[in-house]
Design a protein around this motif. Structure first.
Motif, PDB file in Angstrom:
ATOM      1  N   PRO A  52       0.868  -1.291   0.008  1.00 25.46           N
ATOM      2  CA  PRO A  52      -0.095   0.135   0.045  1.00 25.46           C
ATOM      3  C   PRO A  52       0.833   1.200   0.186  1.00 25.46           C
ATOM      4  O   PRO A  52       0.705   2.130  -0.273  1.00 25.46           O
ATOM      5  CB  PRO A  52      -0.976  -0.136   1.224  1.00 25.46           C
ATOM      6  N   ILE A  53       2.302   0.917   0.498  1.00 28.17           N
ATOM      7  CA  ILE A  53       3.003   2.224   0.474  1.00 28.17           C
ATOM      8  C   ILE A  53       4.203   1.845  -0.143  1.00 28.17           C
ATOM      9  O   ILE A  53       4.811   0.676   0.099  1.00 28.17           O
ATOM     10  CB  ILE A  53       3.225   2.699   1.821  1.00 28.17           C
ATOM     11  N   CYS A  54       4.988   2.710  -1.030  1.00 27.18           N
ATOM     12  CA  CYS A  54       6.239   2.476  -1.702  1.00 27.18           C
ATOM     13  C   CYS A  54       7.327   2.494  -0.643  1.00 27.18           C
ATOM     14  O   CYS A  54       7.538   3.507   0.207  1.00 27.18           O
ATOM     15  CB  CYS A  54       6.468   3.281  -2.928  1.00 27.18           C
ATOM     16  N   THR A  55       8.039   1.294  -0.631  1.00 25.93           N
ATOM     17  CA  THR A  55       9.271   1.333   0.108  1.00 25.93           C
ATOM     18  C   THR A  55      10.523   2.176  -0.067  1.00 25.93           C
ATOM     19  O   THR A  55      11.603   2.311   0.558  1.00 25.93           O
ATOM     20  CB  THR A  55       9.809  -0.054   0.463  1.00 25.93           C
ATOM     21  N   GLU A  56      10.259   2.566  -1.499  1.00 26.97           N
ATOM     22  CA  GLU A  56      11.603   3.327  -2.077  1.00 26.97           C
ATOM     23  C   GLU A  56      11.334   4.984  -1.789  1.00 26.97           C
ATOM     24  O   GLU A  56      12.251   5.584  -1.206  1.00 26.97           O
ATOM     25  CB  GLU A  56      11.577   3.299  -3.409  1.00 26.97           C
ATOM     26  N   CYS A  57      10.069   5.522  -2.095  1.00 23.00           N
ATOM     27  CA  CYS A  57       9.753   6.715  -1.837  1.00 23.00           C
ATOM     28  C   CYS A  57       8.820   7.172  -0.853  1.00 23.00           C
ATOM     29  O   CYS A  57       8.520   8.443  -0.635  1.00 23.00           O
ATOM     30  CB  CYS A  57       9.532   7.510  -3.454  1.00 23.00           C
ATOM     31  N   HIS A  58       8.230   5.977  -0.031  1.00 22.39           N
ATOM     32  CA  HIS A  58       7.188   6.499   0.723  1.00 22.39           C
ATOM     33  C   HIS A  58       5.782   6.850   0.479  1.00 22.39           C
ATOM     34  O   HIS A  58       5.032   7.444   1.107  1.00 22.39           O
ATOM     35  CB  HIS A  58       7.706   6.947   1.943  1.00 22.39           C
ATOM     36  N   ASN A  59       5.736   6.918  -1.070  1.00 23.13           N
ATOM     37  CA  ASN A  59       4.427   7.476  -1.795  1.00 23.13           C
ATOM     38  C   ASN A  59       3.154   6.357  -1.233  1.00 23.13           C
ATOM     39  O   ASN A  59       3.525   5.155  -1.339  1.00 23.13           O
ATOM     40  CB  ASN A  59       4.711   7.578  -3.158  1.00 23.13           C
ATOM     41  N   ALA A  60       2.189   6.941  -0.994  1.00 24.95           N
ATOM     42  CA  ALA A  60       1.125   6.148  -0.606  1.00 24.95           C
ATOM     43  C   ALA A  60      -0.005   5.928  -2.059  1.00 24.95           C
ATOM     44  O   ALA A  60      -1.164   5.267  -1.678  1.00 24.95           O
ATOM     45  CB  ALA A  60       0.281   6.515   0.205  1.00 24.95           C
ATOM     46  N   GLU A  61       0.671   6.448  -3.047  1.00 22.83           N
ATOM     47  CA  GLU A  61      -0.303   6.549  -4.428  1.00 22.83           C
ATOM     48  C   GLU A  61       0.301   5.276  -5.341  1.00 22.83           C
ATOM     49  O   GLU A  61       1.266   5.524  -5.909  1.00 22.83           O
ATOM     50  CB  GLU A  61      -0.225   7.611  -5.053  1.00 22.83           C
ATOM     51  N   MET A  62      -0.426   4.160  -4.842  1.00 26.15           N
ATOM     52  CA  MET A  62      -0.149   3.084  -5.546  1.00 26.15           C
ATOM     53  C   MET A  62      -1.160   2.477  -6.477  1.00 26.15           C
ATOM     54  O   MET A  62      -2.316   2.454  -6.457  1.00 26.15           O
ATOM     55  CB  MET A  62       0.273   1.568  -4.679  1.00 26.15           C
ATOM     56  N   ASP A  63      -0.970   1.818  -7.797  1.00 23.22           N
ATOM     57  CA  ASP A  63      -2.025   1.483  -8.700  1.00 23.22           C
ATOM     58  C   ASP A  63      -1.421  -0.172  -8.890  1.00 23.22           C
ATOM     59  O   ASP A  63      -0.463  -0.589  -8.740  1.00 23.22           O
ATOM     60  CB  ASP A  63      -1.505   1.914 -10.205  1.00 23.22           C
ATOM     61  N   TRP A  64      -2.574  -0.811  -9.339  1.00 24.91           N
ATOM     62  CA  TRP A  64      -2.655  -2.254  -9.950  1.00 24.91           C
ATOM     63  C   TRP A  64      -1.916  -2.263 -11.041  1.00 24.91           C
ATOM     64  O   TRP A  64      -1.815  -1.443 -11.861  1.00 24.91           O
ATOM     65  CB  TRP A  64      -3.859  -2.774  -9.826  1.00 24.91           C
ATOM     66  N   GLU A  65      -0.866  -3.407 -11.180  1.00 20.90           N
ATOM     67  CA  GLU A  65      -0.189  -3.524 -12.618  1.00 20.90           C
ATOM     68  C   GLU A  65      -0.402  -5.217 -12.675  1.00 20.90           C
ATOM     69  O   GLU A  65      -0.055  -5.790 -11.862  1.00 20.90           O
ATOM     70  CB  GLU A  65       1.219  -3.047 -12.440  1.00 20.90           C
ATOM     71  N   VAL A  66      -0.399  -5.608 -13.825  1.00 20.63           N
ATOM     72  CA  VAL A  66      -0.249  -7.009 -14.338  1.00 20.63           C
ATOM     73  C   VAL A  66       1.116  -7.392 -14.450  1.00 20.63           C
ATOM     74  O   VAL A  66       1.839  -6.520 -14.783  1.00 20.63           O
ATOM     75  CB  VAL A  66      -0.849  -7.344 -15.797  1.00 20.63           C
ATOM     76  N   VAL A  67       1.409  -8.346 -13.500  1.00 19.75           N
ATOM     77  CA  VAL A  67       2.847  -8.864 -13.627  1.00 19.75           C
ATOM     78  C   VAL A  67       3.043  -9.938 -14.483  1.00 19.75           C
ATOM     79  O   VAL A  67       2.226 -11.088 -14.537  1.00 19.75           O
ATOM     80  CB  VAL A  67       3.106  -9.206 -11.886  1.00 19.75           C
ATOM     81  N   GLU A  68       4.226 -10.143 -15.136  1.00 25.62           N
ATOM     82  CA  GLU A  68       4.792 -10.963 -15.822  1.00 25.62           C
ATOM     83  C   GLU A  68       4.607 -12.421 -15.134  1.00 25.62           C
ATOM     84  O   GLU A  68       5.061 -12.303 -14.011  1.00 25.62           O
ATOM     85  CB  GLU A  68       6.098 -10.854 -16.529  1.00 25.62           C
ATOM     86  N   GLU A  69       4.061 -13.461 -15.658  1.00 18.39           N
ATOM     87  CA  GLU A  69       4.209 -14.686 -14.955  1.00 18.39           C
ATOM     88  C   GLU A  69       5.222 -15.511 -15.308  1.00 18.39           C
ATOM     89  O   GLU A  69       5.393 -17.011 -14.677  1.00 18.39           O
ATOM     90  CB  GLU A  69       2.891 -15.468 -15.494  1.00 18.39           C
ATOM     91  N   LYS A  70       6.356 -15.143 -15.876  1.00 14.46           N
ATOM     92  CA  LYS A  70       7.505 -16.039 -16.171  1.00 14.46           C
ATOM     93  C   LYS A  70       8.729 -15.403 -15.686  1.00 14.46           C
ATOM     94  O   LYS A  70       8.906 -14.006 -15.349  1.00 14.46           O
ATOM     95  CB  LYS A  70       7.732 -16.166 -17.643  1.00 14.46           C
ATOM     96  N   GLY A  71       9.712 -16.153 -15.155  1.00 15.89           N
ATOM     97  CA  GLY A  71      10.854 -15.566 -14.649  1.00 15.89           C
ATOM     98  C   GLY A  71      11.877 -16.858 -14.412  1.00 15.89           C
ATOM     99  O   GLY A  71      11.764 -17.695 -14.973  1.00 15.89           O
ATOM    100  N   LYS A  72      12.624 -16.482 -13.615  1.00 15.22           N
ATOM    101  CA  LYS A  72      14.109 -17.436 -13.188  1.00 15.22           C
ATOM    102  C   LYS A  72      14.066 -17.593 -11.890  1.00 15.22           C
ATOM    103  O   LYS A  72      14.068 -16.854 -11.111  1.00 15.22           O
ATOM    104  CB  LYS A  72      15.235 -17.309 -14.127  1.00 15.22           C
ATOM    105  N   LEU A  73      14.699 -18.896 -11.494  1.00 16.89           N
ATOM    106  CA  LEU A  73      14.924 -18.986  -9.951  1.00 16.89           C
ATOM    107  C   LEU A  73      16.335 -18.555  -9.507  1.00 16.89           C
ATOM    108  O   LEU A  73      17.137 -18.629 -10.454  1.00 16.89           O
ATOM    109  CB  LEU A  73      15.096 -20.566  -9.910  1.00 16.89           C
ATOM    110  N   VAL A  74      16.100 -17.510  -8.292  1.00 20.57           N
ATOM    111  CA  VAL A  74      17.358 -16.816  -7.960  1.00 20.57           C
ATOM    112  C   VAL A  74      17.971 -17.478  -6.779  1.00 20.57           C
ATOM    113  O   VAL A  74      19.176 -17.236  -6.435  1.00 20.57           O
ATOM    114  CB  VAL A  74      17.360 -15.293  -7.854  1.00 20.57           C
ATOM    115  N   SER A  75      17.292 -18.206  -5.930  1.00 16.44           N
ATOM    116  CA  SER A  75      17.484 -18.901  -4.792  1.00 16.44           C
ATOM    117  C   SER A  75      16.573 -19.702  -4.323  1.00 16.44           C
ATOM    118  O   SER A  75      15.413 -19.569  -4.561  1.00 16.44           O
ATOM    119  CB  SER A  75      17.702 -17.661  -3.806  1.00 16.44           C
ATOM    120  N   TYR A  76      16.888 -20.772  -3.571  1.00 18.50           N
ATOM    121  CA  TYR A  76      15.690 -21.611  -2.970  1.00 18.50           C
ATOM    122  C   TYR A  76      16.248 -22.263  -1.620  1.00 18.50           C
ATOM    123  O   TYR A  76      17.359 -22.506  -1.369  1.00 18.50           O
ATOM    124  CB  TYR A  76      15.445 -22.733  -3.955  1.00 18.50           C
ATOM    125  N   THR A  77      15.130 -22.974  -1.167  1.00 16.83           N
ATOM    126  CA  THR A  77      15.511 -23.803   0.118  1.00 16.83           C
ATOM    127  C   THR A  77      14.431 -24.895   0.150  1.00 16.83           C
ATOM    128  O   THR A  77      13.481 -24.629  -0.362  1.00 16.83           O
ATOM    129  CB  THR A  77      15.542 -23.072   1.356  1.00 16.83           C
TER     130      THR A  77
END
Length: 138
Positions: free
Chosen positions: A37-62
């Protein structure tokens, strides 16, 4: 689990609809998954929904053999561990999620950098119905 709500819609609602949605800061453009709900980079509370890409790569696991009760209910235990990974999506956003379709009993077979795609796991019924984000090899 706390519902993450932006503009009167929750992240969990989108997961149940098998839509991967994150949030994007109107101020600096930072992206988050799960949404914030709040940006951890600039602390802005104005956020919008965005479709996120469903593909990626594994960078770490347990591989986890002693998990929470919900995982034990699904049959995971010392003899049947599950994999939890950090997945970097093609847009650069990183998310922690279950990794299905890998052999958690033989973690040496799981490879950093392996391509993954989102999978929506549906658990429970009726009022207890919920969806969980997971990834599997592409």
């Amino acid at each position: 689990m706390e519902a993450r709500i932006i503009n009167d819609v929750s992240y969990e609602t989108y997961l149940k609809e098998e839509k991967l949605m994150g949030s994007k800061c109107r101020g600096c453009g930072a992206r988050f998954l799960p949404p914030r709900p709040i940006c951890t980079e600039c602390h802005n509370a104005e956020m919008d929904w965005e479709v996120v890409e469903e593909k990626g790569k594994l960078v770490s696991y347990t591989c986890i053999a002693v998990g929470p009760p919900s995982m034990k209910e699904e049959g995971f235990d010392r003899n049947n561990p599950y994999c939890l990974g950090i997945v970097e999506l093609d847009t650069g956003v990183r998310v922690v999620a279950r990794v299905q379709g890998v052999d958690a009993r033989n973690p040496e077979t799981i490879k950093i950098g392996m391509p993954l795609c989102a999978k929506f796991l549906h658990r429970g019924e009726g009022e207890n119905a919920r969806a969980v984000l997971a990834f599997e090899p592409a």
